[in-house]
Design a protein around this motif. Sequence first.
Motif, PDB file in Angstrom:
ATOM      1  N   TYR A 714       0.836  -1.151  -0.278  1.00  0.00           N
ATOM      2  CA  TYR A 714       0.168  -0.002   0.141  1.00  0.00           C
ATOM      3  C   TYR A 714       0.996   1.116   0.073  1.00  0.00           C
ATOM      4  CZ  TYR A 714      -3.828   3.128   0.934  1.00  0.00           C
ATOM      5  OH  TYR A 714      -5.089   3.691   0.837  1.00  0.00           O
ATOM      6  N   ALA A 715       1.992   1.241   0.894  1.00  0.00           N
ATOM      7  CA  ALA A 715       2.714   2.372   0.854  1.00  0.00           C
ATOM      8  C   ALA A 715       3.465   2.632  -0.474  1.00  0.00           C
ATOM      9  CB  ALA A 715       3.888   2.178   1.672  1.00  0.00           C
ATOM     10  N   HIS A 716       3.893   1.428  -1.176  1.00  0.00           N
ATOM     11  CA  HIS A 716       4.393   1.625  -2.407  1.00  0.00           C
ATOM     12  C   HIS A 716       3.409   2.115  -3.747  1.00  0.00           C
ATOM     13  CE1 HIS A 716       7.688  -0.951  -0.315  1.00  0.00           C
ATOM     14  NE2 HIS A 716       8.281   0.502  -0.605  1.00  0.00           N
ATOM     15  N   LEU A 717       2.068   1.957  -3.178  1.00  0.00           N
ATOM     16  CA  LEU A 717       1.347   2.928  -4.290  1.00  0.00           C
ATOM     17  C   LEU A 717       1.844   4.312  -4.446  1.00  0.00           C
ATOM     18  CD1 LEU A 717      -2.064   1.474  -3.459  1.00  0.00           C
ATOM     19  CD2 LEU A 717      -0.572   0.786  -5.411  1.00  0.00           C
ATOM     20  N   ALA A 718       1.989   4.907  -3.299  1.00  0.00           N
ATOM     21  CA  ALA A 718       2.379   6.269  -3.378  1.00  0.00           C
ATOM     22  C   ALA A 718       3.893   6.601  -4.010  1.00  0.00           C
ATOM     23  CB  ALA A 718       2.313   7.022  -1.980  1.00  0.00           C
ATOM     24  N   VAL A 719       4.697   5.470  -3.735  1.00  0.00           N
ATOM     25  CA  VAL A 719       6.095   5.680  -4.291  1.00  0.00           C
ATOM     26  C   VAL A 719       5.982   5.421  -5.899  1.00  0.00           C
ATOM     27  CG1 VAL A 719       8.503   4.438  -4.179  1.00  0.00           C
ATOM     28  CG2 VAL A 719       7.052   4.739  -2.094  1.00  0.00           C
ATOM     29  N   THR A 720       5.285   4.508  -6.196  1.00  0.00           N
ATOM     30  CA  THR A 720       5.157   4.414  -7.744  1.00  0.00           C
ATOM     31  C   THR A 720       4.392   5.520  -8.425  1.00  0.00           C
ATOM     32  OG1 THR A 720       5.065   1.920  -7.219  1.00  0.00           O
ATOM     33  CG2 THR A 720       4.675   2.597  -9.681  1.00  0.00           C
ATOM     34  N   ALA A 721       3.295   6.205  -7.867  1.00  0.00           N
ATOM     35  CA  ALA A 721       2.896   7.376  -8.298  1.00  0.00           C
ATOM     36  C   ALA A 721       3.756   8.367  -8.407  1.00  0.00           C
ATOM     37  CB  ALA A 721       1.487   7.702  -7.409  1.00  0.00           C
ATOM     38  N   PHE A 722       4.551   8.566  -7.509  1.00  0.00           N
ATOM     39  CA  PHE A 722       5.643   9.684  -7.219  1.00  0.00           C
ATOM     40  C   PHE A 722       6.701   9.604  -8.416  1.00  0.00           C
ATOM     41  CE2 PHE A 722       9.837  11.138  -6.232  1.00  0.00           C
ATOM     42  CZ  PHE A 722       9.861  12.496  -5.670  1.00  0.00           C
ATOM     43  N   TRP A 723       7.138   8.330  -8.605  1.00  0.00           N
ATOM     44  CA  TRP A 723       8.118   8.092  -9.783  1.00  0.00           C
ATOM     45  C   TRP A 723       7.473   8.189 -11.226  1.00  0.00           C
ATOM     46  CZ3 TRP A 723      12.541   9.772  -8.486  1.00  0.00           C
ATOM     47  CH2 TRP A 723      13.238   9.447  -7.589  1.00  0.00           C
ATOM     48  N   GLY A 724       6.100   7.809 -11.077  1.00  0.00           N
ATOM     49  CA  GLY A 724       5.434   7.817 -12.538  1.00  0.00           C
ATOM     50  C   GLY A 724       5.300   9.278 -12.800  1.00  0.00           C
ATOM     51  N   THR A 725       4.928  10.238 -11.935  1.00  0.00           N
ATOM     52  CA  THR A 725       4.959  11.449 -12.138  1.00  0.00           C
ATOM     53  C   THR A 725       6.309  12.404 -12.451  1.00  0.00           C
ATOM     54  OG1 THR A 725       3.063  11.779 -10.734  1.00  0.00           O
ATOM     55  CG2 THR A 725       4.298  13.670 -11.145  1.00  0.00           C
ATOM     56  N   ARG A 726       7.367  11.962 -11.807  1.00  0.00           N
ATOM     57  CA  ARG A 726       8.553  12.356 -12.240  1.00  0.00           C
ATOM     58  C   ARG A 726       8.872  11.964 -13.881  1.00  0.00           C
ATOM     59  NH1 ARG A 726       9.523  16.465  -8.946  1.00  0.00           N
ATOM     60  NH2 ARG A 726      11.495  16.353  -9.439  1.00  0.00           N
ATOM     61  N   THR A 727       8.658  10.812 -14.038  1.00  0.00           N
ATOM     62  CA  THR A 727       8.983  10.092 -15.333  1.00  0.00           C
ATOM     63  C   THR A 727       8.017  10.920 -16.332  1.00  0.00           C
ATOM     64  OG1 THR A 727       9.381   7.863 -14.520  1.00  0.00           O
ATOM     65  CG2 THR A 727       8.751   8.399 -16.725  1.00  0.00           C
ATOM     66  N   ALA A 728       6.770  11.413 -16.054  1.00  0.00           N
ATOM     67  CA  ALA A 728       6.202  12.297 -17.004  1.00  0.00           C
ATOM     68  C   ALA A 728       6.713  13.672 -17.066  1.00  0.00           C
ATOM     69  CB  ALA A 728       4.687  12.342 -16.586  1.00  0.00           C
ATOM     70  N   ILE A 729       7.350  13.962 -16.018  1.00  0.00           N
ATOM     71  CA  ILE A 729       7.764  15.431 -16.134  1.00  0.00           C
ATOM     72  C   ILE A 729       8.969  15.144 -16.934  1.00  0.00           C
ATOM     73  CG2 ILE A 729       8.978  17.178 -14.420  1.00  0.00           C
ATOM     74  CD1 ILE A 729       7.115  16.490 -12.459  1.00  0.00           C
ATOM     75  N   TYR A 730       9.927  14.288 -16.734  1.00  0.00           N
ATOM     76  CA  TYR A 730      11.146  14.272 -17.625  1.00  0.00           C
ATOM     77  C   TYR A 730      11.071  13.629 -19.105  1.00  0.00           C
ATOM     78  CZ  TYR A 730      13.702  15.336 -13.413  1.00  0.00           C
ATOM     79  OH  TYR A 730      14.178  15.775 -12.166  1.00  0.00           O
ATOM     80  N   ASP A 731       9.532  13.536 -19.430  1.00  0.00           N
ATOM     81  CA  ASP A 731       9.382  12.799 -20.664  1.00  0.00           C
ATOM     82  C   ASP A 731      10.181  13.300 -21.678  1.00  0.00           C
ATOM     83  OD1 ASP A 731       8.269  10.911 -22.549  1.00  0.00           O
ATOM     84  OD2 ASP A 731       6.626  12.303 -23.133  1.00  0.00           O
ATOM     85  N   GLY A 732      11.063  12.425 -22.545  1.00  0.00           N
ATOM     86  CA  GLY A 732      11.930  12.938 -23.551  1.00  0.00           C
ATOM     87  C   GLY A 732      13.069  13.409 -23.183  1.00  0.00           C
ATOM     88  N   LEU A 733      13.442  13.968 -21.855  1.00  0.00           N
ATOM     89  CA  LEU A 733      14.595  14.702 -21.728  1.00  0.00           C
ATOM     90  C   LEU A 733      15.759  13.701 -21.163  1.00  0.00           C
ATOM     91  CD1 LEU A 733      12.761  17.487 -19.679  1.00  0.00           C
ATOM     92  CD2 LEU A 733      13.651  17.647 -21.646  1.00  0.00           C
ATOM     93  N   ALA A 746      10.060   2.112 -13.204  1.00  0.00           N
ATOM     94  CA  ALA A 746      10.090   0.583 -13.652  1.00  0.00           C
ATOM     95  C   ALA A 746      10.172  -0.408 -12.673  1.00  0.00           C
ATOM     96  CB  ALA A 746      11.433   0.543 -14.673  1.00  0.00           C
ATOM     97  N   LEU A 747      11.216  -0.092 -11.629  1.00  0.00           N
ATOM     98  CA  LEU A 747      11.340  -0.580 -10.540  1.00  0.00           C
ATOM     99  C   LEU A 747      10.088  -0.984  -9.747  1.00  0.00           C
ATOM    100  CD1 LEU A 747      13.415  -2.642  -9.011  1.00  0.00           C
ATOM    101  CD2 LEU A 747      13.934  -0.527  -7.797  1.00  0.00           C
ATOM    102  N   TRP A 748       9.703   0.199  -9.031  1.00  0.00           N
ATOM    103  CA  TRP A 748       8.374   0.165  -8.147  1.00  0.00           C
ATOM    104  C   TRP A 748       7.018  -0.285  -8.935  1.00  0.00           C
ATOM    105  CZ3 TRP A 748       9.567  -0.499  -3.729  1.00  0.00           C
ATOM    106  CH2 TRP A 748      10.851   0.205  -3.039  1.00  0.00           C
ATOM    107  N   ARG A 749       6.994   0.132  -9.976  1.00  0.00           N
ATOM    108  CA  ARG A 749       5.645  -0.556 -10.644  1.00  0.00           C
ATOM    109  C   ARG A 749       5.620  -2.113 -10.567  1.00  0.00           C
ATOM    110  NH1 ARG A 749       5.465   1.187 -17.186  1.00  0.00           N
ATOM    111  NH2 ARG A 749       7.300  -0.289 -17.830  1.00  0.00           N
ATOM    112  N   ARG A 750       6.763  -2.633 -11.035  1.00  0.00           N
ATOM    113  CA  ARG A 750       6.950  -4.207 -10.930  1.00  0.00           C
ATOM    114  C   ARG A 750       6.870  -4.670  -9.746  1.00  0.00           C
ATOM    115  NH1 ARG A 750       4.892  -6.987 -14.066  1.00  0.00           N
ATOM    116  NH2 ARG A 750       5.739  -5.683 -15.776  1.00  0.00           N
TER     117      ARG A 750
END
Length: 809
Positions: A714-733, A746-750
């Motif tokens: 349950y805690a890692h739902l927030a962790v994954t959401a955080f890194w997913g958002t950061r990934t979107a922010i850095y999209d293509g960079l 990639a790690l936390w979603r798996r």
Amino acid sequence: MTRSLLPFTQFVVKVHSRCDLACDHCYVYEHADTSWRARPKVIGDEVLAKAAERIGAHAAGHGLTVVRVVLHGGEPLLAGPDRLRRAAGEFRAALPPGCALDLRIHTNGVLLSPAFCELFDREGIKVGISLDGDRAANDRHRRFADGRSSHPQVLRAVGLLRRPEYRHLYAGLLCTVDVENDPVAVHDALAALEPPAVDFLLPHATWDQPPKRPAGHGPTPYADWLLAVYDRWEETGRPFAVRTFESVHRTRHGLSSLTESLGLEPAALVVLETDGSFEQADSLKTAYDGAPATGLDVFAHSLDEVARHPGMAARQLGLDGLSATCRACPVVRSCGGGLYAHRYRSEGGGGGFDNPSVFCGDLMTLINGIADRGEPLPGPGVPAQAGEPAVPAGLTDRQLDELARGHGGTDTVRALVRSQLALTRAMLAAVRGTSGLRSSAAWDLLAELDSAAPAGLDAVLGHPYARAWAARRLAGDPGAGLGPLAELAAAAAVRAGRGDQVAVPVRAGALHLPTLGRLAVGTGAGEALVTGRTGGGFTVRTPDGETVTVAGGPADPRWQPVRRIRPAGGWTLALEDTDPQRDSHQWPVADRLDEAELLAWSGGLREAAELLDRDLPAYAQGLRAGLTTVTPLRPGPPGRDVSAAARQAFGAVGIARPATAPVLALLLAHEFQHVKLGAVLDLMDLYDQADTTLYDAPWRPDPRPVEGLLQGTYAHLAVTAFWGTRTAIYDGLPGVAAEHARAQFALWRRYTAEAVERLAGSGSLTAAGLRFADGMRETVAPWLAVPLPRAAEQAAREAREARRPAAAG
């Protein structure tokens, strides 16, 4: 809608269909059902073997981690040691890896011997014995066919189980209620035998054959009898567990019942007769001849087929399976309509089982009687006084689903806040009850403030570390004295702006007022007198006789107030570095922050709040509604960010201030997930509390108990959401930060996806727990569809293969 199949977890196996006693209240031989006459006396080898095979397949198919098998009768000891040994071996050998066998035998005890006890020791079979009290009580019903008493033989059997070498086999006693027996004498006779547990069972009856209600006993004699036992049980310090009483406590607070005769939990039990036929609960034998029959047997039918039988389904419908009268009843969630068999009526508008229990009035009186006495919450805790609101069930279906997805809006988290405040109140009252504080100045003031200044009292009782102290006290922590009760009363009185004077202990040279701060008084011990001022502030008369004034303006430099930070949008956080109870986390707490560190915390929290609002709005709403306190921790090892949430400190997280605001935002979101889930677990069972299996947690090198796996997932739902958002922010960079974010996502979603499926397939989750897992799966699924560069996937794969613990930040 197709009903989802609920697997069986308890199997009553009749190993012998006859008995050596002639108890006149026995539902097998003395009630409506006569099917025992045509059955083999002893279960055969082929039936045992096939039953074991069926149970093993059922456990494997549903991922069960434990099954309970109860060897029953008639009198199961009549089957003989060889048959019982064979049964134990068959059932144990048939279970799949990872599934434990909880094997028990229920006996009248007449034949119990040291040889049987040795067998049970070797095979791990726990023993429950039927006994109705002292000799006079027991002899009313439990006699041999020739009228002889069975009491001496039963006492001899219990004596065997009380021997040190067999004590671990002693599961408890079952006592059938007879209102003509003296309830206190029955309680004391049973308590003298030192049972770990006693089940007090209502005699089986229906509307066609109602229970006896002797003249002069009042309209609810069974409730009156049980409440007399309850009072004696409380008076003597609860010498044994009582499932009936504990189930009333639990169900009144939204938790599961421990017995089929109370509560709304679906039945998960099936009976196997000596001829291999499957039956519903034995209690149905009291309704009519053939009532428990299913027409199914172990040779031709799987246990999944048995679970789909209409009779089984009827006992798994919860509230929907009850009569209209029951559904409208204010105590229905505790009563659950009573035992299914006790609802039977053969004729009239309520023909069949669509009726309240024949013990309806007794059950209502019992439940309300326990409530009026101020009963404890499961674990530690009791409501403060008769009539005080219990912990509310608290969550609507929508709110539960919202939380299951990892989120929780303002109204949802506020529902958790309300339930936690009620729980803290209950635990404080339990402290009072277990400490013998029938009256004390601090307690009396708290009770007065509850009426005169409830907002001020709630502000103090809502302090996370008020509950943390109560939990320590109730757990028997020798360092948890009663001083904090006076501290809470003084703080509440000060907040109320009243002129009350409260004696508060001085500890380690300081006076502590929860939510307000601490005052250094220059002595190691003694009492200080705290007096509130109607214009605000308060005065303290120290043990040395000095008077210190702490007013709304500049105060004495020895006063260290709790500092509060307003990160953004009206959200206020206490930066708690004064309360001695804050040392509730797994990491050591920091000392009082100096001005430079306070400034760094203030800036970091403001930036983190802005990031959460922008990047994780679904999590930020709940944080604003429920997170009140941040406790600074000491820095962890170099290169590691340290944070924690204490199970008994709702509303607080502990964090060692990280180097950057984004990591602080991540740690806040991560730890508040634990806070929310802990509050949910206080309201409902999401998993089998008896499950001792350790499960593989993808992010850790060591296996975890089911709650640990659930909390981490349950805690890692927030962790994954955080890194997913950061990934979107850095999209293509390009760049190191972008690559790190993509690899972490990639790690936390798996990790999280694997953990959700492991939980869902564990067989340990309740119906609510499976629903919770479905919500987490719903959140994880879109993440798995996000394309990532091969390098990010490779980095995640290497981390997973290395099985190293990955820090959330």
